[in-house]
Design an enzyme around this catalytic site. Structure first.
Site, short mmCIF file in Angstrom:
data_model
loop_
_atom_site.label_atom_id
_atom_site.label_comp_id
_atom_site.label_asym_id
_atom_site.label_seq_id
_atom_site.Cartn_x
_atom_site.Cartn_y
_atom_site.Cartn_z
N GLN A 1 16.24 107.22 59.36
CA GLN A 1 16.71 106.05 58.64
C GLN A 1 17.12 106.38 57.20
OE1 GLN A 1 13.25 103.31 60.24
NE2 GLN A 1 14.93 102.05 59.53
N HIS A 2 17.83 105.46 56.61
CA HIS A 2 18.13 105.40 55.17
C HIS A 2 19.21 106.38 54.69
CE1 HIS A 2 14.44 103.20 55.37
NE2 HIS A 2 13.65 104.26 55.34
N ASP B 1 14.74 105.48 63.89
CA ASP B 1 13.84 106.30 64.70
C ASP B 1 12.52 105.60 65.04
OD1 ASP B 1 13.03 106.45 62.03
OD2 ASP B 1 13.08 108.64 61.94
#
Length: 463
Positions: free
Chosen positions: A71-72, A224
């Protein structure tokens, strides 16, 4: 037999599983490594995905694919769809000051109410502010911003049209400019960070299909942790995942609201929510300790189990790459209580395992404060393969630990989403081949260990 494929494009590697769409039985699998570092050219992910797919026997006979990913990560594209600069990953902490500035400008409560989280260095919104301040020419060239799994899904689709970028609620909810409660982007927060508006991926529901080459169906994908929850069929059980980072999360019908910033109000992959706490340091604490002691991970586990619980008073605060919970991006690790009597390899190995787990337990406490019922913990991730971690975790957490059978839970969750998309049903398929009874690990809680760790961390924080 219909087949589906699930992809886990994580920080360190790309893993692919191919499963039977009806039973979930594993048919074949593959993997490939990603380069190390906290910024990566996305093309490396694409190369690794193709290698992992080849290792898994390709997509012959596969009807649907979904991609889950770290992520991110900030992936910036120009108007021609070309990558503007290497992607900044979640564990790149150069955006720490940018995050602090964003919080100072609007206040922590404002952010929590607006998007369910308070910016830290990991989140995309903080990286965009850093980008605008430090690379203004590249920022000005940016026409679209997406996340790692969005970009890979787009590449798999064969499209070169930025308008075809697709994401999902779970990954969008970790950007800092998406409100999972309303399902809408907060473009005012995006512009506050980047300085101008850009194209953002369309946010797809969990069963929406994207048509790929040759009639292949592509699911919307997931972050995830949301994929792991789906791959475990975790329902509202608390999950602890010990990979590069350590995460603690549980599915909820209600969004989180934590102005302290400890609990991020993410969304899950089914239309509900996934309150989550993330620590920056998990499996790599064990890697670093094993390297220091000149042993492999199996030997490290044996050393840790040879020491008495509590490591003779030796305490490791494992902020080896800074920390996210608490928010200390510039922190370093610390060892407390070292004496001639406890200065052994066994105690140091034990302290590393206990310290990593104590850091994760901070997340359990924070999640419980948000209403989660922590009566047992499902333990997954690379570090959960360690026998020492599996046996010591219940002694640190104070509750039984449930250990699922073999599986790549993030990739499995992506495959389950692909099967859901393929079926068009109202709920994801029930895969009994994947959801067997977990092994149960129990141990007496070590008296005073969590308190000793908290004291050591507090001394570190206030020194």
């Amino acid at each position: 037999m219909g087949l589906v494929a699930g992809v886990d494009s994580s920080t360190q590697s790309c893993k692919v599983v191919v499963r039977d769409s009806e039973t979930g039985a594993l048919v074949r699998a593959g993997r490939a490594d990603h380069p190390d570092g906290t910024e990566v050219a996305p093309e490396h992910w694409w190369t690794a995905l193709r290698t992992a797919l080849d290792d898994a026997g390709g997509l012959d006979g596969v009807d649907a694919v979904s991609v889950a990913g770290q992520q991110h990560g900030m992936v910036c594209l120009d108007e021609d769809g070309e990558v503007v600069r290497p992607a900044l990953l979640w564990n790149d902490t150069r955006s720490a000051q940018a995050a602090a500035d964003l919080v100072a400008e609007l206040g922590a409560e404002y952010w929590s109410e607006a998007v369910g989280l308070v910016p830290v260095a990991s989140f995309t919104v903080a990286k965009l502010r850093w980008f605008a301040e430090h690379e203004p020419e590249n920022a000005a060239r940016t026409a679209a911003v997406c996340l790692p799994h969005d970009w890979l899904t787009w590449k798999l689709s064969g499209s070169t049209d930025l308008g075809d970028l697709v994401t999902d609620r779970s990954d969008a909810s970790g950007t800092g400019y998406f409100d999972g409660r309303t399902g809408t982007y907060r473009r005012d927060l995006l512009v506050r960070a980047l300085g101008h508006d850009v194209l953002l991926p369309d946010v797809a529901g969990p069963t929406r299909a994207v048509r790929g080459p040759g009639g292949l169906l592509l699911g919307p994908g997931a972050g995830d942790n949301a994929a792991a929850s789906l791959g475990l069929d975790a329902a509202e059980d608390v999950v602890v995942s010990l990979g590069t980072s350590g995460t603690v999360f549980a599915r909820s019908e209600q969004p989180a609201d934590d102005p302290s910033g400890l609990v991020a109000g993410f969304s899950d992959a089914t239309g509900a929510f996934l309150p989550l706490v993330c620590t920056l340091n998990a499996a790599r604490v064990l890697d670093a300790t094993a390297a220091m002691l000149g042993v492999d991970l199996a030997e490290l586990s044996a050393l840790a189990l040879a020491a008495r619980p509590g490591a003779g008073g030796l305490t490791l605060v494992p902020y080896l790459e800074g920390e996210r919970t608490p928010n200390l991006p510039d922190a370093t690790g610390a060892v407390h209580g070292l004496t001639l009597a406890n200065a052994t390899r066994e105690n140091f190995a034990r302290a590393a395992v206990e310290g990593m787990l104590c850091g994760t337990a901070v997340g359990l406490d924070a999640l419980a404060a948000q209403g989660a019922r922590v009566t047992a913990v499902r333990l997954i991730g690379g570090a959960a393969q360690s026998e020492a971690v599996r046996r010591i975790a219940p002694a640190v957490f104070g509750v039984p630990v449930l250990l699922p059978g073999p599986g790549e839970r993030v990739a499995d969750g992506a495959a389950r989403q692909a099967a859901w998309v393929l079926s068009g049903s109202a709920a994801p398929p029930r895969w009994d081949a994947l959801f067997g009874a977990p092994e149960r690990s129990e141990a007496p809680q070590v008296p005073g260990l969590r308190e000793r760790y908290a004291e050591a961390a507090t001394r570190y924080l206030t020194r």
